[in-house]
Structures are given as C-alpha cells and as structure tokens.
Design a protein around this motif. Structure first.
Motif, mmCIF file in Angstrom:
data_model
loop_
_atom_site.group_PDB
_atom_site.id
_atom_site.type_symbol
_atom_site.label_atom_id
_atom_site.label_comp_id
_atom_site.label_asym_id
_atom_site.label_seq_id
_atom_site.Cartn_x
_atom_site.Cartn_y
_atom_site.Cartn_z
ATOM 1 N N LEU A 8 14.344 73.806 100.929
ATOM 2 C CA LEU A 8 13.623 75.011 101.080
ATOM 3 C C LEU A 8 14.319 76.062 100.450
ATOM 4 N N ARG A 9 15.563 75.989 100.190
ATOM 5 C CA ARG A 9 16.486 76.994 99.698
ATOM 6 C C ARG A 9 16.429 76.754 98.109
ATOM 7 N N ASP A 10 16.107 75.643 97.540
ATOM 8 C CA ASP A 10 16.326 75.499 96.258
ATOM 9 C C ASP A 10 15.095 76.155 95.416
ATOM 10 N N ASN A 11 15.462 77.164 94.472
ATOM 11 C CA ASN A 11 14.448 77.835 93.840
ATOM 12 C C ASN A 11 13.865 77.066 92.663
ATOM 13 N N ASN A 12 14.248 75.542 92.342
ATOM 14 C CA ASN A 12 13.491 74.809 91.498
ATOM 15 C C ASN A 12 12.585 73.933 92.280
ATOM 16 N N ILE A 13 12.355 74.125 93.550
ATOM 17 C CA ILE A 13 11.470 73.446 94.279
ATOM 18 C C ILE A 13 10.051 74.428 94.271
ATOM 19 N N SER A 14 8.887 73.548 93.846
ATOM 20 C CA SER A 14 7.544 74.415 93.868
ATOM 21 C C SER A 14 7.068 74.016 95.005
ATOM 22 N N GLN A 15 6.499 75.000 95.512
ATOM 23 C CA GLN A 15 5.787 75.134 96.827
ATOM 24 C C GLN A 15 4.057 75.342 96.762
ATOM 25 N N ILE A 16 3.725 74.296 97.190
ATOM 26 C CA ILE A 16 2.086 74.240 97.095
ATOM 27 C C ILE A 16 1.361 74.163 98.384
ATOM 28 N N PRO A 17 0.735 75.339 98.763
ATOM 29 C CA PRO A 17 0.088 75.337 100.029
ATOM 30 C C PRO A 17 -1.308 74.678 99.900
ATOM 31 N N LEU A 18 -1.700 73.744 100.736
ATOM 32 C CA LEU A 18 -2.952 72.959 100.883
ATOM 33 C C LEU A 18 -3.888 73.680 101.718
ATOM 34 N N ALA A 19 -5.038 74.195 101.476
ATOM 35 C CA ALA A 19 -6.030 74.610 102.242
ATOM 36 C C ALA A 19 -7.018 73.724 102.696
#
Length: 267
Positions: free
Chosen positions: A153-164
C-alpha cells in the motif's frame, strides 16, 4: 464438508474414543486447524466424558461396598443378625477370601476409572497445546501478511484500480493493487457478498481492443478468509479487471450476467 456438518457426523466422538485410523485422525487434525469450532467441540466432548466418568465411578464403588456388606451380614439395623456357629455353612476363611476378591475387583474398577480420567486429562492437555500452537502460527502468518500488505500500500509503484458494482450488483465493490514489477495483484474483495453454495468468484484480466478476458483463477477460500484480501499472479498486460460469479471450478469465459465488479486501469 463444512464444519457444522462435520461436527454432526459423529466422527469427533470416535476421535475422542480413539476409534479412528491414522488417516482419519489426520483428517480431524486438519479440520481442527481450519475450523476453531471443531476443536472447541472436541474439548467439550472430552470434558463431558470426564464428568460422566467422575459421576459413574463413585456410584459403582458404593454399590460394590454395599454388596460386600450384605454378603458379610454387616448391614446396619435395629435387629441383630446372629450367625449360627454350631452349623456354619462356610468357614471364616471362605468368607474372607470371597470378600477379598470383591474388594480387589472393586479396587481394579476404581483404578481403571482413574486411568481413564488421567488419559482424558492428558488428551485434553495435548489438544489445548495443539490449539495454542495453531493460534501462534496463525498469528505469525497474519503478522507477515499484514506487513506485506502495508509495504504494498505504501509503494508508489503499485497501481490502485477500484472495481465498481455492475448492473444488478451495483452495491458491490472491490479494489485491485497491481504490482507490475512482481507480476501480481492484491485483490481486496471485502465489498463482495458471500457466494451461494456451489458458486465461486472468478477474477479476470481484460484487454479492451478487442475485448479479451483472461482468467486469473477462482477464489476458492473466499468464505474462510477473514480479511478478504487475496494475492493473485498476473503476468498480463491488463487494461481492466473484472469479477464474475461462476459455477464451482470456474468457467472458460466470464458469465456477463454475473459480472459483479469492473474497473479500468488508468494510463
């Protein structure tokens, strides 16, 4: 087999009685590790056996003692009981040997009951130790998983994709944390309901032009996982992620009528 059905099957009573094979004992042990309620049921069965043994043993000893008293004409009462010594049916040696045999039998019965209680106490202690070891190991695993997730969660290289939520499932939601460097995603599926019996959630990687779904596998342990966070391998050049509800074992292509959530990867 779920924990409730397993408990009601009667196999735990056979386990406590020591009547199972080595393979069956191992199966019970695995169920204890996976389901705390199974272990609790075993402890309650063992406790009930001890209480039953304690309640029965004193009664049996009293019964044998009264029998000895009756045979030796030692019952209390207002009328004295006189043995005619002029024409004895049995001499005192016969009475003494017979009484000693009964006392010995009663003593052996008491010893056997005591041994059963001690064996039950030892088995309960061993089971409690196994539970403690399982809890310690589970705590270590949970701590490692928590530290691993925090680093993601703290890694800036990790992409976060919300699934609606989609269609009839607009109230559902999920979130994907995509670690491209290590070709894996962390799926937070807390917003999905428990799947019905015989159904599983299946995760899909999607490319959009043309629309091509690639299965990332099914979530078989959705119900038993408390955190609802799953690590899944993903070596695809994903442009979107989706989750569908499929028959147990999964499907080759997604069932669009059962598309619960969908999220597009931002470029």
């Amino acid at each position: 087999m779920d924990a409730k059905t397993y408990i009601e099957s009667g196999i735990l009573e056979l386990y406590v009685a020591g009547a199972l094979s080595e393979k069956e004992n191992q199966e019970v042990y695995e169920m204890m590790k996976q389901h705390p309620e199974v272990l609790q049921e075993i402890l309650e069965i063992e406790s009930a056996v001890i209480k039953l043994t304690e309640s029965v043993a004193p009664t049996q000893n009293i019964t044998h003692f009264n029998t000895i008293k009756s045979k030796l004409n030692l019952e209390g009462g207002t009328e004295s009981k006189i043995i005619d010594i002029s024409k004895p049916r049995y001499n005192w040696v016969t009475y003494t040997g017979w009484a000693a045999s009964i006392v010995l039998a009663g003593g052996l019965l008491w010893t056997l009951n005591l041994n059963d209680v001690l064996k039950s106490d030892i088995k309960i202690a061993e089971t409690q130790q196994e539970l403690l070891e399982i809890q310690i190991e589970k705590s270590k695993i949970n701590l490692n998983e928590a530290n691993n997730l925090i680093s993601v969660l703290r890694d800036n290289n990790i992409s976060q994709i919300p699934l609606a939520g989609q269609g009839n499932f607009e109230q559902t939601y999920a979130k994907v944390y995509w670690d491209k460097a290590k070709q894996r995603i962390f799926l937070d599926a807390q917003g999905l309901p428990e799947p019905p019996e015989g159904k599983v959630y299946q995760v899909w990687s999607l490319t959009l032009a043309p629309l091509t779904p690639t299965s990332l596998g099914t979530i078989e342990n959705f119900t038993s996982d408390e955190n609802k966070i799953f690590e899944i391998e993903n070596a695809n050049q994903s442009q979107a992620f989706g989750i569908t509800l499929e028959p147990a074992g999964g499907s080759k292509t997604p069932t669009m009528e059962q598309l619960y959530t969908l999220g597009i990867v931002k470029s």
